[in-house]
Design an enzyme around this catalytic site. Structure first.
Site, mmCIF file in Angstrom:
data_model
loop_
_atom_site.group_PDB
_atom_site.id
_atom_site.type_symbol
_atom_site.label_atom_id
_atom_site.label_comp_id
_atom_site.label_asym_id
_atom_site.label_seq_id
_atom_site.Cartn_x
_atom_site.Cartn_y
_atom_site.Cartn_z
ATOM 1 C CD GLU A 1 -1.402 0.112 3.590
ATOM 2 O OE1 GLU A 1 -2.228 -0.804 3.996
ATOM 3 O OE2 GLU A 1 -1.667 0.605 4.575
ATOM 4 C CG HIS B 1 -2.019 -8.383 9.590
ATOM 5 N ND1 HIS B 1 -0.623 -8.329 8.731
ATOM 6 C CD2 HIS B 1 -2.186 -7.875 9.734
ATOM 7 C CE1 HIS B 1 -0.573 -6.431 8.927
ATOM 8 N NE2 HIS B 1 -2.019 -5.948 9.667
ATOM 9 C CB CYS C 1 -1.998 -5.718 6.299
ATOM 10 S SG CYS C 1 -2.391 -3.705 6.152
#
Lengths: 348, 129
Positions: free
Chosen positions: A80, A234, A112
């Protein structure tokens, strides 16, 4: 069978401690250290960006794969923080590793989750027989507004994976994805910093999607948490991945190897992919690994990897992720950090 | 640097591609059209090694305008493994601790931006190994 034939990670040398950021904004460092379980984060040098880190991580992936870059059919960079709004990161990476011109390039974006998106597509392209090898990168120089909670974790790093059919070091046993429209974190066009919905980024966003993807893939492969040697989720902070792991029934020792955020920060698209590289650095043949990414907006990609006997041949062919994380660190003050990250407004 | 010139130099700036004289074996970086040693015009492409050592260096404190944000910074002559010497910025280093003979390695970095709206020029720099 398809899977990973080469992997590598890259982390910039600069670090800033949570205390240093808290000192500037008058906040309590301990509440971040304990509340978010984060001690310090990586900071890119002014001459580093998503492309430069992708190139370095991919050099390591190529060393471990031993393949000719000209045989790579696709280069996909998930991030990103692509340096250009209009001009691909993938073409620079492909050119830098000598994979041009017979190649398909695309830049991926999904908060993400962009790195695991690239991994997913590369696996399927190889599985379909469209190409012999495909390269997937997750990399970010993450943005966090000054004084925002994100500033304590927004970090920089890259993970690179070459997918193929032969000489696998980890087989992709199964993949599974779980998505909904959930506005928990976003950045509108022309806005410099992302915005987030504070606590809304937790239960209905991160936890719902990771748990949904993890339960979905476990059901698909008919496995339970106890069957896995490692799991990596994550890592927006150090606390969430440990909490979601516990909720799913994983034990701390299954999570520790891939947990990098407390000392690296959140590398956004690079987060769970970099955790996977740290696990592959230590894994042994036949180990099972569960990886679940999370991207705001929102969705999770889940992968079950089975490590092959080739892993021990390649682990030492390039620097290991925790070696890069722990060696040659350069601690900087907030002023230097602000300069490096372009947070200081200068005269035109 | 104008975009066309930057584009022409991508092979050497991105991939360290050098030319090796087919007549006498001398390696040129950046590549040349005529060998300064044996005058041959036939070359083969070779890639330079990505590790080396610092031969000499200087600290730039008054840089060209596009590098002012980076000053002070080190520029050095680096002998790469294989013997080819290159001129390179030494990044991510403590300027007070640079030493002749220090081991360095190549990393891919931004060299500079053509302002806020121009292209980003990438290439090689050396960093402590």
């Amino acid at each position: 069978m398809v899977g990973i034939i080469g992997y590598g990670a890259y982390i910039p040398r600069n670090r800033i401690k949570v205390e240093e950021i808290a000192k500037v904004w008058g906040t309590d460092a301990n509440s971040y250290r304990k509340g978010l379980f984060v001690e310090e984060k990586s900071v890119p040098s002014p001459d580093q960006d998503t492309i430069t880190m992708s190139v370095e991580a991919t050099h390591y992936a190529l060393k471990r794969s031993g393949i000719d870059p000209q045989k790579i059919g696709a280069v996909y960079v998930g991030s990103e923080s692509h340096p250009y709004a209009v001009k691909p990161s993938g073409t620079v990476l492909a050119e830098a590793i000598g994979a041009t011109p017979e190649i398909h390039c695309a830049d991926y974006e999904f908060a993400c989750k962009a790195g695991s998106e690239a991994m997913f597509v590369c696996l399927e392209l190889v599985r379909s027989g469209s190409m012999e090898y495909a390269l997937a990168v997750g990399a970010d120089t993450s943005q966090g507004a000054p004084g925002d909670a994100l500033e304590y974790t927004a970090a920089a790093g890259a993970a690179s994976f070459i997918m193929g059919k032969d000489n696998l070091l980890a087989e992709a046993v199964e993949t599974y994805s779980f998505m909904t429209d959930t506005p928990d974190f976003w950045r509108r066009e022309y806005q410099y910093y992302p915005r987030h919905a504070s606590r809304f980024t937790g239960e209905p966003a991160y936890f719902k999607h990771i748990i949904g993807a993890a339960k979905g893939i476990l059901k698909k492969v008919k496995l339970e948490p106890k069957d896995f040697k490692y799991a990596v989720f994550h890592q927006p902070n150090g606390k969430f991945p440990l909490k979601v792991g516990k909720l799913l029934g994983f034990k701390r020792e299954q999570l520790d190897t891939g947990l990098l955020c407390p000392w690296m920060g959140n590398t956004y698209s690079g987060s769970s992919p970099m955790g996977l590289t740290a696990i592959l650095d230590e894994a042994k043949p036949d180990d099972l690994i569960l990886m679940v990414s999370y991207g705001s907006g929102a969705g999770s990609d889940a992968f079950v990897w089975k490590v092959t006997s080739r892993i021990t041949e390649v682990q030492d062919k390039a620097p290991k992720t925790k070696e890069i994380l722990n060696n040659n660190k350069n601690y900087i003050e907030y002023g230097t950090y602000a300069k490096y990250r372009g947070k200081i407004r200068k005269a035109e | 640097m104008p975009s066309p010139r930057y584009w022409r130099e991508i092979p050497q700036r991105y991939r360290l591609e050098a030319s090796k004289c087919k007549g006498c074996g001398k390696v040129f970086f950046p590549p040349r059209l005529v060998c300064s040693s044996c005058k041959s015009r036939e070359f083969e492409m070779v890639k330079l090694e990505r590790e080396g050592k610092l031969i000499t260096y200087t600290i730039i404190r008054v840089p060209p305008s596009q590098f002012t944000d980076q000053s002070p910074y080190a520029m050095g002559v680096v002998e790469l493994n294989g013997g080819v010497k290159i001129l390179s910025q030494i990044a991510d280093c403590n300027l007070d601790k640079l030493e002749i003979g220090q081991k360095l390695r190549i990393e891919f970095r931004k060299i500079y931006n053509e302002g806020e709206a121009g292209i980003i020029c990438y290439g090689y720099k050396c960093v402590p190994a």
